[in-house]
Motif scaffolding. Structure first.
Motif: not given
Length: 99
Positions: A29-40, A21-27
């Motif tokens: 995209x579905x959880x706003x801010x998750x990628x932002x927090x990690x990259x920052x 189901x929800x893993x990798x890149x989709x996670x």
């Protein structure tokens, strides 16, 4: 308390087998801010280590991409965050991205 809200969202998405189901890149995209927090966090750690005399080489990888749109959306977010961090700290962080 955005961190508490984010953790609540993650806990609600618990799955017995996340590979189905929800893993990798989709996670991200579905959880706003998750990628932002990690990259920052990665970008700031690179800058901090560089200022301390190190020469870190961070790589930001996007896992389990199944569609080009997933990669495009994530790449836009990563690029935006890296630009914001370089503005915040007043230095240049070079992060080559495969095209």
């Amino acid at each position: 308390m955005p961190d508490v809200e984010l953790l609540d969202d993650v806990n609600r998405m618990h799955e017995e087998n996340p590979m189905l189901g929800l893993s990798g890149v989709r996670l991200g995209l579905v959880v706003p801010g998750l990628v932002t927090i990690q990259v920052r966090a990665i970008a700031r750690a690179v800058v901090e280590r560089t200022r301390a005399g190190g020469s870190p080489r961070a790589e930001i990888m996007v896992p389990l991409v199944g569609a080009v749109e997933e990669l495009q959306l994530t790449r836009e977010d990563v690029t935006r965050v890296l630009a914001e961090v370089t503005e915040e700290i007043g230095t240049s962080v070079h992060c080559p991205i495969a095209r």
